[in-house]
Scaffold this motif. Structure first.
Motif, mmCIF file in Angstrom:
data_model
loop_
_atom_site.group_PDB
_atom_site.id
_atom_site.type_symbol
_atom_site.label_atom_id
_atom_site.label_comp_id
_atom_site.label_asym_id
_atom_site.label_seq_id
_atom_site.Cartn_x
_atom_site.Cartn_y
_atom_site.Cartn_z
ATOM 1 N N MET A 196 0.856 -1.184 0.000
ATOM 2 C CA MET A 196 0.000 0.000 0.000
ATOM 3 C C MET A 196 0.898 1.241 0.000
ATOM 4 O O MET A 196 1.752 1.374 0.852
ATOM 5 C CB MET A 196 -0.892 0.015 1.237
ATOM 6 C CG MET A 196 -1.916 1.144 1.243
ATOM 7 S SD MET A 196 -2.785 1.227 2.832
ATOM 8 C CE MET A 196 -3.644 -0.326 2.799
ATOM 9 N N SER A 197 0.701 2.128 -0.927
ATOM 10 C CA SER A 197 1.559 3.299 -1.055
ATOM 11 C C SER A 197 0.764 4.571 -0.832
ATOM 12 O O SER A 197 -0.358 4.721 -1.294
ATOM 13 C CB SER A 197 2.183 3.344 -2.461
ATOM 14 O OG SER A 197 2.821 4.583 -2.681
ATOM 15 N N THR A 198 1.351 5.523 -0.100
ATOM 16 C CA THR A 198 0.666 6.793 0.112
ATOM 17 C C THR A 198 0.624 7.616 -1.163
ATOM 18 O O THR A 198 -0.103 8.598 -1.246
ATOM 19 C CB THR A 198 1.363 7.614 1.207
ATOM 20 O OG1 THR A 198 2.719 7.852 0.823
ATOM 21 C CG2 THR A 198 1.344 6.888 2.522
ATOM 22 N N TYR A 199 1.430 7.231 -2.163
ATOM 23 C CA TYR A 199 1.395 8.002 -3.394
ATOM 24 C C TYR A 199 0.069 7.839 -4.128
ATOM 25 O O TYR A 199 -0.239 8.606 -5.033
ATOM 26 C CB TYR A 199 2.570 7.615 -4.302
ATOM 27 C CG TYR A 199 3.899 8.072 -3.752
ATOM 28 C CD1 TYR A 199 4.111 9.419 -3.435
ATOM 29 C CD2 TYR A 199 4.922 7.174 -3.511
ATOM 30 C CE1 TYR A 199 5.321 9.843 -2.913
ATOM 31 C CE2 TYR A 199 6.141 7.594 -2.983
ATOM 32 C CZ TYR A 199 6.332 8.935 -2.697
ATOM 33 O OH TYR A 199 7.524 9.355 -2.166
ATOM 34 N N VAL A 200 -0.726 6.844 -3.763
ATOM 35 C CA VAL A 200 -2.060 6.723 -4.335
ATOM 36 C C VAL A 200 -3.079 7.419 -3.441
ATOM 37 O O VAL A 200 -4.265 7.383 -3.709
ATOM 38 C CB VAL A 200 -2.468 5.245 -4.536
ATOM 39 C CG1 VAL A 200 -1.525 4.577 -5.512
ATOM 40 C CG2 VAL A 200 -2.499 4.480 -3.226
ATOM 41 N N LEU A 201 -2.618 8.058 -2.363
ATOM 42 C CA LEU A 201 -3.497 8.808 -1.478
ATOM 43 C C LEU A 201 -3.598 10.233 -2.014
ATOM 44 O O LEU A 201 -2.911 11.148 -1.563
ATOM 45 C CB LEU A 201 -2.950 8.794 -0.047
ATOM 46 C CG LEU A 201 -3.901 9.199 1.067
ATOM 47 C CD1 LEU A 201 -5.063 8.221 1.148
ATOM 48 C CD2 LEU A 201 -3.172 9.255 2.396
ATOM 49 N N VAL A 202 -4.474 10.412 -2.971
ATOM 50 C CA VAL A 202 -4.641 11.703 -3.634
ATOM 51 C C VAL A 202 -5.769 12.467 -2.935
ATOM 52 O O VAL A 202 -6.892 11.977 -2.836
ATOM 53 C CB VAL A 202 -4.973 11.522 -5.129
ATOM 54 C CG1 VAL A 202 -5.134 12.881 -5.809
ATOM 55 C CG2 VAL A 202 -3.890 10.698 -5.809
ATOM 56 N N ASN A 217 0.857 0.940 9.039
ATOM 57 C CA ASN A 217 1.348 -0.421 9.304
ATOM 58 C C ASN A 217 1.841 -1.122 8.045
ATOM 59 O O ASN A 217 2.683 -2.027 8.126
ATOM 60 C CB ASN A 217 0.250 -1.253 9.957
ATOM 61 C CG ASN A 217 -0.008 -0.839 11.391
ATOM 62 O OD1 ASN A 217 0.880 -0.318 12.063
ATOM 63 N ND2 ASN A 217 -1.227 -1.055 11.868
ATOM 64 N N ALA A 218 1.313 -0.713 6.885
ATOM 65 C CA ALA A 218 1.682 -1.368 5.628
ATOM 66 C C ALA A 218 2.775 -0.621 4.870
ATOM 67 O O ALA A 218 3.149 -1.021 3.770
ATOM 68 C CB ALA A 218 0.439 -1.500 4.737
ATOM 69 N N THR A 219 3.290 0.460 5.456
ATOM 70 C CA THR A 219 4.255 1.312 4.763
ATOM 71 C C THR A 219 5.622 1.224 5.428
ATOM 72 O O THR A 219 5.723 1.243 6.656
ATOM 73 C CB THR A 219 3.771 2.784 4.775
ATOM 74 O OG1 THR A 219 2.480 2.869 4.178
ATOM 75 C CG2 THR A 219 4.727 3.677 3.996
ATOM 76 N N SER A 220 6.666 1.120 4.612
ATOM 77 C CA SER A 220 8.023 1.065 5.154
ATOM 78 C C SER A 220 8.916 2.181 4.619
ATOM 79 O O SER A 220 9.944 2.486 5.229
ATOM 80 C CB SER A 220 8.663 -0.293 4.828
ATOM 81 O OG SER A 220 8.687 -0.510 3.428
ATOM 82 N N ALA A 221 8.555 2.809 3.519
ATOM 83 C CA ALA A 221 9.381 3.862 2.929
ATOM 84 C C ALA A 221 9.383 5.095 3.832
ATOM 85 O O ALA A 221 8.324 5.598 4.210
ATOM 86 C CB ALA A 221 8.863 4.228 1.536
ATOM 87 N N THR A 222 10.566 5.580 4.171
ATOM 88 C CA THR A 222 10.662 6.686 5.121
ATOM 89 C C THR A 222 10.007 7.964 4.599
ATOM 90 O O THR A 222 9.405 8.712 5.373
ATOM 91 C CB THR A 222 12.129 6.975 5.474
ATOM 92 O OG1 THR A 222 12.881 7.213 4.274
ATOM 93 C CG2 THR A 222 12.742 5.802 6.227
ATOM 94 N N ASP A 223 10.129 8.229 3.287
ATOM 95 C CA ASP A 223 9.512 9.451 2.764
ATOM 96 C C ASP A 223 7.990 9.366 2.826
ATOM 97 O O ASP A 223 7.305 10.363 3.101
ATOM 98 C CB ASP A 223 9.983 9.743 1.337
ATOM 99 C CG ASP A 223 9.726 8.594 0.375
ATOM 100 O OD1 ASP A 223 9.510 7.449 0.844
ATOM 101 O OD2 ASP A 223 9.744 8.825 -0.850
ATOM 102 N N GLU A 224 7.439 8.190 2.601
ATOM 103 C CA GLU A 224 5.995 8.014 2.676
ATOM 104 C C GLU A 224 5.514 8.133 4.119
ATOM 105 O O GLU A 224 4.449 8.704 4.382
ATOM 106 C CB GLU A 224 5.586 6.667 2.086
ATOM 107 C CG GLU A 224 5.841 6.563 0.593
ATOM 108 C CD GLU A 224 5.206 5.322 -0.013
ATOM 109 O OE1 GLU A 224 4.201 4.847 0.525
ATOM 110 O OE2 GLU A 224 5.716 4.849 -1.030
ATOM 111 N N LEU A 225 6.273 7.605 5.053
ATOM 112 C CA LEU A 225 5.915 7.716 6.459
ATOM 113 C C LEU A 225 5.941 9.172 6.903
ATOM 114 O O LEU A 225 5.089 9.607 7.694
ATOM 115 C CB LEU A 225 6.863 6.872 7.313
ATOM 116 C CG LEU A 225 6.654 5.360 7.179
ATOM 117 C CD1 LEU A 225 7.873 4.604 7.687
ATOM 118 C CD2 LEU A 225 5.401 4.918 7.943
ATOM 119 N N ARG A 226 6.888 9.930 6.398
ATOM 120 C CA ARG A 226 6.949 11.357 6.713
ATOM 121 C C ARG A 226 5.694 12.070 6.211
ATOM 122 O O ARG A 226 5.079 12.857 6.933
ATOM 123 C CB ARG A 226 8.199 11.974 6.077
ATOM 124 C CG ARG A 226 8.453 13.426 6.459
ATOM 125 C CD ARG A 226 9.705 13.953 5.787
ATOM 126 N NE ARG A 226 10.859 13.122 6.057
ATOM 127 C CZ ARG A 226 11.497 12.374 5.157
ATOM 128 N NH1 ARG A 226 11.073 12.351 3.892
ATOM 129 N NH2 ARG A 226 12.546 11.656 5.498
#
Length: 243
Positions: free
Chosen positions: A1-7, A132-141
């Motif tokens: 699951m990526s926050t980049y699809v969180l538009v 919980n499904a995200t590990s990329a530091t930039d996405e977590l930020r």
């Protein structure tokens, strides 16, 4: 699951809701059983009507007074609650991630409209799943910053945090997940800001939160700058100290 699809745009959120709605409509018979004979088509139409109004607001083609805006946004979150309830009851498991993104994006959208959020459960749970499904530091930020936008829009009633007997109350859930996202982002400046906020909002949770974070850091390759932030805040929030 990526926050980049969180538009954070009405059309994108509407598309997520439509995807989930279509999955529910594909199980209309089960949905009607859950809804005690009512058709899920009525919910689908209500969602369509809501997103049309939301689109007009986003485009500047409509204007609402503050109380009307709060009422509309509360109505939209309530509709999403009903949709998510059907997904859980019918057990449409492959749409749980979509529901999480839908709620998280909607929470930020509402906050950016300047509305007050008094229905936080779906939004808090949605962000929790994504973190919980995200590990990329930039996405977590990014997630931490988006959660902070939502937190700042939450009603005074929820911010008072009077029902502390419920460990899963949304106010606690979203603030703890903001702290988790900040810690896992490995960004010392973001951690400082987030921990300061948490100290004001959840002082009674800080000792255990920091102790757990430091315990996990001991078994991972975590920069010393990150550990230093945690140590400083642990000194401010020692275990078993009165708060």
């Amino acid at each position: 699951m990526s926050t980049y699809v969180l538009v954070i745009e009405n059309n994108a959120i509407s598309d997520l809701a439509l995807e989930v709605t279509q999955a529910v409509l594909a199980n209309t018979e089960d949905a009607e059983t859950v809804m005690e004979g009512q058709s899920p088509l009525a919910l689908a139409q209500a969602l369509s009507d809501f997103f049309q109004i939301a689109g007009a607001l986003e485009a500047g083609a409509a204007h609402l007074e503050q109380d009307e805006l709060d009422e509309l946004c509360a109505y939209g979150l309530d509709l999403l609650d009903r949709l998510a309830f059907l997904v859980r009851k019918i057990e449409i498991m492959d749409k749980r991630d979509t529901v999480a993104r839908m709620f998280a994006a909607m929470g930020v959208w509402v906050a950016r409209r300047g509305a007050t959020i008094d229905n936080l459960e779906g939004v808090a749970d949605g962000f929790g799943m994504i973190v919980n499904a995200t590990s990329a530091t930039d996405e977590l930020r990014t997630l931490c910053e988006l959660m902070e936008e939502v937190i700042q829009a939450v009603s005074v009633r929820l911010q008072l945090d009077e029902d502390r007997g419920d460990a899963w109350r949304p106010w606690r859930v979203i603030n703890l997940n903001a702290g988790i996202a900040a810690t896992r982002s490995l960004d010392p400046a973001l951690m400082e800001r987030t921990f300061e906020n948490m100290g004001r909002r959840l002082p009674y949770d800080m000792p255990a939160f920091l102790a757990d974070g430091m315990h996990q850091a001991a078994f991972q390759s975590v920069p010393d700058t990150v550990k230093d932030v945690m140590r400083r805040h642990m000194e401010r929030w020692p275990a078993n100290a009165p708060h």
